[in-house]
Motif scaffolding. Structure first.
Motif, PDB file in Angstrom:
ATOM      1  N   ASP A 298     -48.323  27.007  32.369  1.00  0.00           N
ATOM      2  CA  ASP A 298     -48.711  27.973  31.359  1.00  0.00           C
ATOM      3  C   ASP A 298     -50.195  28.290  31.476  1.00  0.00           C
ATOM      4  OD1 ASP A 298     -48.662  29.560  29.006  1.00  0.00           O
ATOM      5  OD2 ASP A 298     -49.404  27.843  27.860  1.00  0.00           O
ATOM      6  N   GLY A 299     -50.522  29.515  31.907  1.00  0.00           N
ATOM      7  CA  GLY A 299     -51.903  29.946  32.003  1.00  0.00           C
ATOM      8  C   GLY A 299     -52.706  29.256  33.086  1.00  0.00           C
ATOM      9  N   THR A 300     -52.049  28.725  34.122  1.00  0.00           N
ATOM     10  CA  THR A 300     -52.767  28.042  35.195  1.00  0.00           C
ATOM     11  C   THR A 300     -52.334  28.557  36.563  1.00  0.00           C
ATOM     12  OG1 THR A 300     -51.141  26.229  35.349  1.00  0.00           O
ATOM     13  CG2 THR A 300     -53.010  25.929  33.837  1.00  0.00           C
ATOM     14  N   ILE A 301     -53.236  28.378  37.521  1.00  0.00           N
ATOM     15  CA  ILE A 301     -52.954  28.717  38.923  1.00  0.00           C
ATOM     16  C   ILE A 301     -52.781  27.408  39.671  1.00  0.00           C
ATOM     17  CG2 ILE A 301     -53.847  29.801  41.013  1.00  0.00           C
ATOM     18  CD1 ILE A 301     -55.690  31.468  39.167  1.00  0.00           C
ATOM     19  N   GLY A 302     -51.590  27.100  40.060  1.00  0.00           N
ATOM     20  CA  GLY A 302     -51.336  25.878  40.816  1.00  0.00           C
ATOM     21  C   GLY A 302     -51.653  26.087  42.285  1.00  0.00           C
ATOM     22  N   GLY A 303     -52.478  25.210  42.855  1.00  0.00           N
ATOM     23  CA  GLY A 303     -52.829  25.350  44.260  1.00  0.00           C
ATOM     24  C   GLY A 303     -51.603  25.385  45.158  1.00  0.00           C
ATOM     25  N   GLU A 304     -50.620  24.524  44.875  1.00  0.00           N
ATOM     26  CA  GLU A 304     -49.406  24.481  45.689  1.00  0.00           C
ATOM     27  C   GLU A 304     -48.571  25.749  45.507  1.00  0.00           C
ATOM     28  OE1 GLU A 304     -48.374  22.323  48.013  1.00  0.00           O
ATOM     29  OE2 GLU A 304     -50.370  21.448  47.790  1.00  0.00           O
ATOM     30  N   THR A 305     -48.490  26.248  44.287  1.00  0.00           N
ATOM     31  CA  THR A 305     -47.694  27.455  44.022  1.00  0.00           C
ATOM     32  C   THR A 305     -48.249  28.654  44.782  1.00  0.00           C
ATOM     33  OG1 THR A 305     -47.054  26.680  41.817  1.00  0.00           O
ATOM     34  CG2 THR A 305     -46.889  29.048  42.235  1.00  0.00           C
ATOM     35  N   ILE A 306     -49.552  28.886  44.680  1.00  0.00           N
ATOM     36  CA  ILE A 306     -50.151  30.049  45.346  1.00  0.00           C
ATOM     37  C   ILE A 306     -50.123  29.872  46.858  1.00  0.00           C
ATOM     38  CG2 ILE A 306     -52.221  31.484  45.549  1.00  0.00           C
ATOM     39  CD1 ILE A 306     -50.753  31.700  42.873  1.00  0.00           C
ATOM     40  N   ARG A 307     -50.315  28.640  47.322  1.00  0.00           N
ATOM     41  CA  ARG A 307     -50.223  28.396  48.765  1.00  0.00           C
ATOM     42  C   ARG A 307     -48.845  28.788  49.284  1.00  0.00           C
ATOM     43  NH1 ARG A 307     -49.820  22.576  51.670  1.00  0.00           N
ATOM     44  NH2 ARG A 307     -47.888  22.699  50.494  1.00  0.00           N
ATOM     45  N   PRO A 329     -61.316  31.858  35.983  1.00  0.00           N
ATOM     46  CA  PRO A 329     -62.665  31.302  35.861  1.00  0.00           C
ATOM     47  C   PRO A 329     -62.898  30.123  36.789  1.00  0.00           C
ATOM     48  CG  PRO A 329     -61.299  30.419  34.129  1.00  0.00           C
ATOM     49  CD  PRO A 329     -60.418  31.334  34.932  1.00  0.00           C
ATOM     50  N   GLY A 330     -61.902  29.775  37.608  1.00  0.00           N
ATOM     51  CA  GLY A 330     -62.021  28.655  38.517  1.00  0.00           C
ATOM     52  C   GLY A 330     -61.351  27.406  37.986  1.00  0.00           C
ATOM     53  N   GLY A 331     -61.762  26.271  38.530  1.00  0.00           N
ATOM     54  CA  GLY A 331     -61.157  25.003  38.122  1.00  0.00           C
ATOM     55  C   GLY A 331     -61.320  23.953  39.198  1.00  0.00           C
ATOM     56  N   SER A 332     -60.232  23.346  39.599  1.00  0.00           N
ATOM     57  CA  SER A 332     -60.255  22.251  40.563  1.00  0.00           C
ATOM     58  C   SER A 332     -60.770  22.709  41.928  1.00  0.00           C
ATOM     59  CB  SER A 332     -58.849  21.674  40.723  1.00  0.00           C
ATOM     60  OG  SER A 332     -58.757  20.873  41.886  1.00  0.00           O
ATOM     61  N   ALA A 333     -61.760  21.963  42.473  1.00  0.00           N
ATOM     62  CA  ALA A 333     -62.291  22.279  43.801  1.00  0.00           C
ATOM     63  C   ALA A 333     -61.227  22.038  44.872  1.00  0.00           C
ATOM     64  CB  ALA A 333     -63.536  21.441  44.072  1.00  0.00           C
ATOM     65  N   LEU A 334     -60.442  20.981  44.714  1.00  0.00           N
ATOM     66  CA  LEU A 334     -59.414  20.657  45.704  1.00  0.00           C
ATOM     67  C   LEU A 334     -58.331  21.728  45.742  1.00  0.00           C
ATOM     68  CD1 LEU A 334     -58.119  18.788  47.752  1.00  0.00           C
ATOM     69  CD2 LEU A 334     -57.121  17.485  45.863  1.00  0.00           C
ATOM     70  N   ALA A 335     -57.837  22.141  44.572  1.00  0.00           N
ATOM     71  CA  ALA A 335     -56.806  23.182  44.532  1.00  0.00           C
ATOM     72  C   ALA A 335     -57.348  24.501  45.083  1.00  0.00           C
ATOM     73  CB  ALA A 335     -56.320  23.366  43.094  1.00  0.00           C
ATOM     74  N   SER A 336     -58.622  24.786  44.816  1.00  0.00           N
ATOM     75  CA  SER A 336     -59.244  26.000  45.364  1.00  0.00           C
ATOM     76  C   SER A 336     -59.270  25.955  46.881  1.00  0.00           C
ATOM     77  CB  SER A 336     -60.671  26.153  44.816  1.00  0.00           C
ATOM     78  OG  SER A 336     -60.674  26.262  43.411  1.00  0.00           O
ATOM     79  N   GLU A 337     -59.556  24.779  47.418  1.00  0.00           N
ATOM     80  CA  GLU A 337     -59.574  24.594  48.879  1.00  0.00           C
ATOM     81  C   GLU A 337     -58.187  24.825  49.472  1.00  0.00           C
ATOM     82  OE1 GLU A 337     -61.324  23.494  52.607  1.00  0.00           O
ATOM     83  OE2 GLU A 337     -62.357  23.588  50.687  1.00  0.00           O
ATOM     84  N   VAL A 338     -57.157  24.347  48.806  1.00  0.00           N
ATOM     85  CA  VAL A 338     -55.777  24.536  49.271  1.00  0.00           C
ATOM     86  C   VAL A 338     -55.449  26.029  49.375  1.00  0.00           C
ATOM     87  CG1 VAL A 338     -53.354  24.247  48.608  1.00  0.00           C
ATOM     88  CG2 VAL A 338     -54.935  22.311  48.427  1.00  0.00           C
ATOM     89  N   ILE A 339     -55.830  26.791  48.367  1.00  0.00           N
ATOM     90  CA  ILE A 339     -55.563  28.234  48.368  1.00  0.00           C
ATOM     91  C   ILE A 339     -56.411  28.928  49.431  1.00  0.00           C
ATOM     92  CG2 ILE A 339     -55.689  30.356  46.993  1.00  0.00           C
ATOM     93  CD1 ILE A 339     -55.186  28.587  44.504  1.00  0.00           C
ATOM     94  N   TRP A 340     -57.699  28.554  49.521  1.00  0.00           N
ATOM     95  CA  TRP A 340     -58.598  29.171  50.506  1.00  0.00           C
ATOM     96  C   TRP A 340     -58.040  29.049  51.923  1.00  0.00           C
ATOM     97  CZ3 TRP A 340     -60.904  26.964  54.746  1.00  0.00           C
ATOM     98  CH2 TRP A 340     -61.849  27.741  55.425  1.00  0.00           C
ATOM     99  N   ARG A 341     -57.529  27.876  52.257  1.00  0.00           N
ATOM    100  CA  ARG A 341     -56.989  27.645  53.606  1.00  0.00           C
ATOM    101  C   ARG A 341     -55.860  28.612  53.911  1.00  0.00           C
ATOM    102  NH1 ARG A 341     -57.215  26.592  58.907  1.00  0.00           N
ATOM    103  NH2 ARG A 341     -55.267  25.677  59.676  1.00  0.00           N
ATOM    104  N   GLU A 342     -54.971  28.811  52.954  1.00  0.00           N
ATOM    105  CA  GLU A 342     -53.836  29.706  53.203  1.00  0.00           C
ATOM    106  C   GLU A 342     -54.289  31.162  53.287  1.00  0.00           C
ATOM    107  OE1 GLU A 342     -50.173  29.794  54.558  1.00  0.00           O
ATOM    108  OE2 GLU A 342     -50.988  27.936  53.713  1.00  0.00           O
ATOM    109  N   VAL A 343     -55.330  31.523  52.527  1.00  0.00           N
ATOM    110  CA  VAL A 343     -55.907  32.873  52.645  1.00  0.00           C
ATOM    111  C   VAL A 343     -56.393  33.102  54.075  1.00  0.00           C
ATOM    112  CG1 VAL A 343     -57.889  34.307  51.973  1.00  0.00           C
ATOM    113  CG2 VAL A 343     -56.531  33.163  50.217  1.00  0.00           C
ATOM    114  N   GLU A 344     -57.067  32.096  54.634  1.00  0.00           N
ATOM    115  CA  GLU A 344     -57.561  32.219  56.006  1.00  0.00           C
ATOM    116  C   GLU A 344     -56.423  32.405  57.001  1.00  0.00           C
ATOM    117  OE1 GLU A 344     -61.007  32.099  57.188  1.00  0.00           O
ATOM    118  OE2 GLU A 344     -61.030  32.739  55.088  1.00  0.00           O
ATOM    119  N   LEU A 345     -55.331  31.695  56.810  1.00  0.00           N
ATOM    120  CA  LEU A 345     -54.193  31.796  57.724  1.00  0.00           C
ATOM    121  C   LEU A 345     -53.524  33.172  57.612  1.00  0.00           C
ATOM    122  CD1 LEU A 345     -52.605  28.246  57.275  1.00  0.00           C
ATOM    123  CD2 LEU A 345     -53.986  29.075  59.193  1.00  0.00           C
ATOM    124  N   VAL A 346     -53.398  33.684  56.396  1.00  0.00           N
ATOM    125  CA  VAL A 346     -52.804  35.019  56.209  1.00  0.00           C
ATOM    126  C   VAL A 346     -53.660  36.065  56.890  1.00  0.00           C
ATOM    127  CG1 VAL A 346     -52.231  36.809  54.531  1.00  0.00           C
ATOM    128  CG2 VAL A 346     -51.626  34.436  54.059  1.00  0.00           C
TER     129      VAL A 346
END
Length: 570
Positions: A298-307, A329-346
């Motif tokens: 609810d109201g969150t971006i899950g790193g695994e979900t977006i990946r 507004p951001g949040g977990s640095a680790l979850a952000s890293e998970v999403i960033w990696r998949e952005v790079e691959l796409v």
């Protein structure tokens, strides 16, 4: 009960599309909350009050469709408050401006207007207001709460580690007022938002200019309803029935009860009904809320979900480009890293464009910086390139206030590091600060690589500072001012496709999903109940407490404040 259940399910899952009658007037209530995607809060039981929230982009699609629908004669814009943030409000405003190009009428009415609701109403051909109403006009303001003195009295000492002189998320716990750096960034940001707001009003109301509007706010010159008419901001003071008489005459209705009003929520079903879809697709992935580890809730971006969604788009041969819509507004640095990696691959395989909503800051910017192109709105809050970590030492509260003491045995001095029941050692503090500094350097490197800048150049506009969309473009952190539609068009050009359909993820939950996801429904209901009973401000405080529990001791990339709809026009 079985037959009743079948009846409810049949009614809830019916494919019937509402009928658009001749001379229909589309009603848009701007005070209704809108998320990036629509949210179905519970079972749509016939006769029960609907708590569903419309999706902003569904509403925009409906407005664009209404401009082309011959049976739609105009729009009736109602609502005294604006439930949208600054950037998303601009997206809706652009859609209303596009509708006006159809030469169909647009009337706005409210008993009173909060100033940001008026920004949307100003687009209308005629703006009416109740004779006993008022137009709030006192400028924008931000008020922050500080808890240091309260923590001192309680015997709780915050253990704070941060990188970036403007990274002010920890200030409420270590200071009693804003730092000069934070005051500077807040003042600059507020002035930019206010200037853009006044420019929008002046562009829609020929008799108004920004200088005169500033004077009205400074002098509190909007006391009575007639003052708004005198200032050229309201066309006429009328009651609800009088405005509807005007609409009745405009549409040829026999009386106000015969006007064919249609709520935008119903017309969305018409606008989005299934049509033949081209094979080529552009995936639009919505990332809205706090960035957390694991799955979205609810109201969150899950790193695994977006990946998983980005990976799905990467391997789908029919998806020719991806648009990541970020409102976070951001949040977990680790979850952000998970999403960033998949952005790079796409990005290695197909174009990826980011569209920023009300905010794409800190972790929200981290997951955006690698995109091929970044679109923002003038009112988007972005940047905030910085990191912090925070824990609390409650040992004095326990021993001196409550009479509770702790003892321990361990195999290493730092085995219980992070516990709130003892003070940290100098070595442990160095450990946490080194972690924050290391994460900040990674942040700088990723932005530098994604934006084609040097690390020194990124650091000069980083330091945790929050920027508006306009300034982010000047600083090299974003590329263009534009809506989600502009970002999609850019992605299509980059993919060299002219005929395409949209694939929107995550998909809105079906009724069966709702039935088998009771826990999430309970969380959603709790959040809604708290906001309804205690108001937005206390609901935000409750959310803040929940976040403190989640982020304790882990590096955070987060905006230094909560962004919420203004209260009483402020």
């Amino acid at each position: 009960m079985f037959l009743l259940g079948i009846g409810i399910f049949s009614a809830a899952t019916s494919d019937d599309v509402p009928e658009v009658k001749e001379n229909t007037v589309l009603v848009i209530d701007i005070s209704k909350p809108m998320m990036e995607q629509r949210v179905e809060q519970g079972l749509p039981i016939p006769g029960a009050q609907a708590d569903d929230m419309m999706g902003l982009h569904d509403v925009i699609a409906a407005i664009d469709a209404a401009a082309k629908e011959p049976k739609i004669k105009g729009i009736y814009l109602v609502g005294a408050n604006n439930a949208l943030g600054f950037a998303n409000s601009t997206e809706l405003r652009h859609a209303l401006l596009r509708f006006k190009q159809s030469k169909k009428f647009m009337y706005a009415y409210a008993n009173y207007y909060e100033q940001r609701a008026y920004e949307l109403a100003a687009v209308a051909d005629f703006i009416y207001m109740n004779p006993a109403g008022s137009l709030d006009w006192q400028g924008f303001g931000v008020q922050l709460a500080f808890f240091k003195d309260a923590l001192d009295k309680l015997g709780v000492a915050p253990e704070i580690f941060y990188a970036g002189q403007f990274k002010s998320a920890t200030e409420p716990y270590r200071l009693t007022k804003m730092s000069e750096a934070n005051r500077l960034q807040m003042t600059d940001m507020l002035q930019q938002l206010y200037s853009h707001f006044l420019q929008n009003i002046a562009s829609s109301r020929p008799k108004a200019d920004t200088a005169a509007l500033r004077v009205l706010a400074h002098e509190l010159g909007m006391q009575a309803a007639q003052d708004a008419v005198t200032a050229g901001l309201i066309d006429k003071l009328l009651y609800d029935d009088e405005v509807k008489e005007i609409i009745a005459k405009k549409t040829g209705a026999a009386n106000i009860e015969k006007i064919n009003f249609m709520a935008v929520k119903d017309f969305i079903e018409v606008a989005l009904q299934a049509k033949e879809q081209p094979t080529d697709k552009i995936a639009v992935i919505y990332a809205e809320g706090e960035i957390v580890n694991g799955k979205s809730g609810d109201g969150t971006i899950g790193g695994e979900t977006i990946r998983q969604l980005l990976r799905k788009a990467r391997f789908d041969k029919n998806v020719k480009a991806v648009v990541l819509r970020v409102n976070s507004p951001g949040g977990s640095a680790l979850a952000s890293e998970v999403i960033w990696r998949e952005v790079e691959l796409v990005k290695k395989e197909k174009p990826l464009v980011v569209s920023m909503g009300d905010y794409a800051a800190s972790g929200g910017y981290f997951i955006s910086c690698g995109a091929d192109s970044i679109f923002a709105q003038p009112g988007t809050l972005t940047g905030s390139i910085g990191v912090y970590s925070m824990l609390f030492d409650a040992s004095k509260l326990m021993s001196q206030k409550l009479g509770i003491t702790f003892d321990e045995v361990s195999t290493a001095p730092a085995a219980s590091m992070g516990t709130p029941f003892r003070s940290m050692s100098a070595v442990e503090r160095r450990f946490f600060q080194n972690g924050v500094d290391s994460t900040y350097q990674q942040f700088l490197r990723k932005v530098a690589n994604g934006r084609g800048m040097t690390i020194a150049a990124v650091d000069s506009v980083a330091q945790g500072r929050v920027w508006s969309g306009n300034t982010a473009i000047t600083n090299g952190l974003a590329d263009k001012i534009g809506t989600l539609q502009d970002a999609i068009a850019c992605a299509a050009r980059m993919a060299k496709i002219t005929s395409y359909s949209l694939r929107q993820w995550p998909e809105v939950e079906s009724l069966w999903d709702k039935l088998f996801n009771e826990k999430k429904d309970q969380q959603t209901s709790m959040a809604i109940t708290i906001q309804q009973q205690l108001g937005v401000e206390f609901a935000t405080a409750w959310k803040h407490i929940q976040l403190l529990k989640q982020q304790a001791g882990t590096p955070q990339m987060r905006l230094p404040f909560f962004v919420m709809p203004p209260a009483n026009g402020k």
